[in-house]
Design an enzyme around this catalytic site. Structure first.
Site, PDB file in Angstrom:
ATOM      1  N   HIS A 183       0.847  -1.247  -0.101  1.00 50.09           N
ATOM      2  CA  HIS A 183      -0.155   0.030   0.038  1.00 50.09           C
ATOM      3  C   HIS A 183       0.749   1.203   0.069  1.00 50.09           C
ATOM      4  O   HIS A 183       0.494   2.280  -0.786  1.00 50.09           O
ATOM      5  CB  HIS A 183      -0.885   0.235   1.342  1.00 50.09           C
ATOM      6  CG  HIS A 183      -1.990  -0.973   1.172  1.00 50.09           C
ATOM      7  ND1 HIS A 183      -2.849  -1.403   2.048  1.00 50.09           N
ATOM      8  CD2 HIS A 183      -2.472  -1.378   0.012  1.00 50.09           C
ATOM      9  CE1 HIS A 183      -3.651  -2.098   1.757  1.00 50.09           C
ATOM     10  NE2 HIS A 183      -3.596  -2.345   0.424  1.00 50.09           N
ATOM     11  N   GLU A 410      -1.102 -13.765 -15.940  1.00 46.88           N
ATOM     12  CA  GLU A 410      -0.592 -13.457 -15.009  1.00 46.88           C
ATOM     13  C   GLU A 410       0.090 -14.942 -14.023  1.00 46.88           C
ATOM     14  O   GLU A 410       0.679 -14.880 -13.118  1.00 46.88           O
ATOM     15  CB  GLU A 410      -1.698 -12.999 -13.840  1.00 46.88           C
ATOM     16  CG  GLU A 410      -2.067 -11.838 -14.473  1.00 46.88           C
ATOM     17  CD  GLU A 410      -3.383 -11.547 -13.588  1.00 46.88           C
ATOM     18  OE1 GLU A 410      -3.359 -10.758 -12.589  1.00 46.88           O
ATOM     19  OE2 GLU A 410      -4.471 -11.893 -14.075  1.00 46.88           O
ATOM     20  N   ASP A 434       1.568 -10.134 -10.439  1.00 46.78           N
ATOM     21  CA  ASP A 434       1.019 -11.699 -10.103  1.00 46.78           C
ATOM     22  C   ASP A 434       2.017 -12.596 -10.666  1.00 46.78           C
ATOM     23  O   ASP A 434       2.521 -13.671 -10.328  1.00 46.78           O
ATOM     24  CB  ASP A 434      -0.248 -11.794 -10.273  1.00 46.78           C
ATOM     25  CG  ASP A 434      -1.068 -11.906  -9.213  1.00 46.78           C
ATOM     26  OD1 ASP A 434      -0.787 -12.019  -8.133  1.00 46.78           O
ATOM     27  OD2 ASP A 434      -2.375 -11.109  -9.558  1.00 46.78           O
ATOM     28  N   CYS A 481       0.492  -4.245 -17.875  1.00 51.16           N
ATOM     29  CA  CYS A 481      -0.313  -3.586 -17.054  1.00 51.16           C
ATOM     30  C   CYS A 481       0.027  -3.750 -15.671  1.00 51.16           C
ATOM     31  O   CYS A 481      -0.346  -3.080 -14.770  1.00 51.16           O
ATOM     32  CB  CYS A 481      -1.683  -3.736 -17.191  1.00 51.16           C
ATOM     33  SG  CYS A 481      -2.321  -5.326 -16.905  1.00 51.16           S
TER      34      CYS A 481
END
Length: 555
Positions: A183, A410, A434, A481
């Site tokens: 975060h 991913e 991922d 992305c």
């Protein structure tokens, strides 16, 4: 002294250190002298105050930070937690001890579940600190205010603190813990802050120390020399000029176009993305519509949000990812179940396939929004691993009116069979976060294995190259992305591996645009080759940096 960590973005900053205050200590384990009713009332009031404060901070912050803070507020209001606190108080504990133990138990539960939920463990710690500070009537340990701009050094930042950082005061952020998708990193990138995370040695820095924070190289230099300061100051001036320069479409030095797109978590970030020159959207996450809902949002409610998104980019590509949820992001209206390892369980397209009506409604809403606007809509499925899943999603999407249907790559399985998957799908978009996690068997949310979560690792790059080669052979676009696209030099390597577009946080667009313009197609492929030939992530980055320097010298 040179301290190394993981850089976020390509910025550099010079300033003096201000350290975060230490967290509150564990409360004493003693019996209450106030009585059960009084302690319960204290606990309930403190939990309510903290929940309201977090919601207020979220409303002020907006964007991804708002979602994070609202999730924290829900923790403080969780009836199960309140019940545990009341139970402990009934056994004689103080409100402070009951809150501490209740949230500690909640934290252990989330850590045991792994994946996305394990990430929330740090958020639980922050809620515990805030509630206990409220009970004690003392300020919550948080961001210092030395009265001048400063470099913030912390073990880690809570979402509430990170969301309210003032870029005018915080010159840079250095965190001892965390990885590139924590975060702290996400919010720092969103705010355009210079940041280095996962640098435990930084915790030895003292208040007032002079440092250079170099996100491009993931370093913190203590007590820099005059020459080092001059070089850093020159780079700061160059980046400021770059930010003011007219925005041009992304392209290599030889004119090869590389569209630079924005990653968005809601429609709140549209204006910022357009202002920074995003040529479209490479990843629109739709989870914000679902995560706090007791039932799936209606087709009409979804259509309104998608229409707003598409209307902002007339004639441009907008890639929307359908709901990426499942066992590690449990939703009441999905057919999910408790699993011992949610990161490897019923998530992404697997979860949607088990609750097909949710997917049908989302695709219907997207098709209707597409019909009402002029953007070039592309829709992709998350966590695809097989050709069968690809065929299922693309067939359903086309049945419901979606003209361009693709998949996210991913998993190593999807990368290694990209030629077969792309024979069915219209495009692929590689989620490097991922992909690195599953390739390296290292949870991308755990700081303890942050050194393994590096998209520079040759194993990850080789998989990217497999997808790029398949796309080139079949004439299908291959986008990036994941956060890797926001690394200016790695972005060039990714293009050299076959990526045809790059999507990132809007704050990274200028740096990546400038980096691409320094290299031609042959240079990008040369950088990719040297990175692939390295033994590990650090070696790959160093080899690419050396090769880039050689290319510039030759010019």
């Amino acid at each position: 002294m040179l301290i190394r960590g993981t850089g976020i973005g390509g910025g550099v900053a010079v300033g003096t250190v201000a350290r975060m205050a230490d967290p509150l200590p564990e409360p004493e384990d003693r019996r209450s002298t106030l009585g059960v009713d009084a302690e319960i009332d204290r606990a309930n009031q403190a939990l309510a105050r903290v929940a309201a404060d977090l919601e207020e901070r979220g409303d002020a912050a907006g964007g991804p930070a708002k979602q994070i803070l609202e999730a924290q507020a829900l923790m403080a209001k969780d009836p199960t937690l309140v019940g545990q606190v009341v139970e402990r108080i009934g056994e004689g504990a103080t409100a402070e001890r009951a809150v501490f133990e209740g949230l500690a138990g909640y934290r252990e539960l989330l850590v045991g579940l792994g994946g996305y939920l394990a990430e929330r463990a740090a958020d639980v710690d922050d809620v515990s600190q805030r509630v206990r500070a409220s009970l004690a009537g003392v300020p919550t340990p948080g961001v210092p205010d030395p009265g001048h701009p400063f470099v913030l050094v912390a073990r880690d930042l809570s979402p509430a603190d990170a969301a309210t950082l003032d870029p005018e005061q915080v010159l840079a952020l250095v965190a001892g813990e965390g990885g590139p998708t924590s975060h702290t990193a996400i919010i720092a990138r969103e705010k355009g802050l210079v940041a280095v995370v996962g640098a435990p040695e930084a915790l030895t820095l003292q208040d007032g120390a002079d440092v250079i924070v170099d996100a491009a190289h993931g370093t913190v230099t203590l007590e820099p020399t005059a020459d080092e300061l001059a070089a850093a100051t020159a780079r700061i001036a160059e980046r400021a000029a770059l930010a003011e320069a007219p925005v041009q479409p992304g392209a290599l030095a030889d004119g090869t176009p590389v569209p630079l797109l924005a990653n968005l978590g809601s429609t709140d970030g549209l204006d910022d993305a357009l202002r920074r020159g995003a040529e479209g959207v490479g990843l629109f996450r739709t989870e914000f519509l679902f995560l706090e809902a007791d039932e799936a949002p209606s087709v009409q409610a979804q259509q309104e949000q998608y229409t707003r998104l598409l209307a902002a980019f007339p004639g441009r590509n907008v890639v929307v990812r359908v709901l990426d949820a499942g066992a590690d992001k449990p939703l009441a209206f999905l057919d999910t179940q408790d699993e011992p390892n949610p990161a490897l369980g019923l998530r992404g397209i697997r979860s949607l396939r088990a609750s097909e009506q949710v997917l049908r409604d989302q695709l219907t809403a997207l098709a209707r929004a597409d019909a009402a606007t002029d953007a070039v809509l592309e829709v992709m499925a998350p966590m695809v691993a097989t050709v069968d899943e690809t065929r299922y999603f693309t067939a359903l999407a086309r049945e419901l009116g979606i003209r361009t249907a693709g998949v996210m790559v991913e998993t190593p399985a999807a990368a290694l069979t990209a030629d077969r998957i792309l024979s069915v799908a219209d495009f692929a978009s590689i989620g490097t976060n991922d992909l690195a996690q599953y390739t390296m068997a290292a949870d991308r949310l755990l700081g303890s294995v942050a050194h393994l979560q590096d998209p520079w690792h040759p194993a990850v790059l080789r998989l990217v190259g497999e997808v790029g080669a398949a796309g080139a052979a079949l004439g299908k676009p291959v986008g990036i992305c994941g956060e890797a696209a926001a690394d200016p030099l790695l972005a060039v390597v990714l293009v050299g591996l076959g990526a045809t577009s790059l999507s990132m946080s809007p704050s990274a667009l200028a740096d990546v645009r400038a980096s691409l313009a320094e290299f031609g197609r042959a240079d990008a492929e040369r950088l990719a080759r040297v990175a692939l030939a390295a033994e590990g992530a650090d070696e790959a980055r160093a080899a690419a940096e050396a090769e880039a320097a050689a290319i510039h010298t030759a010019e």
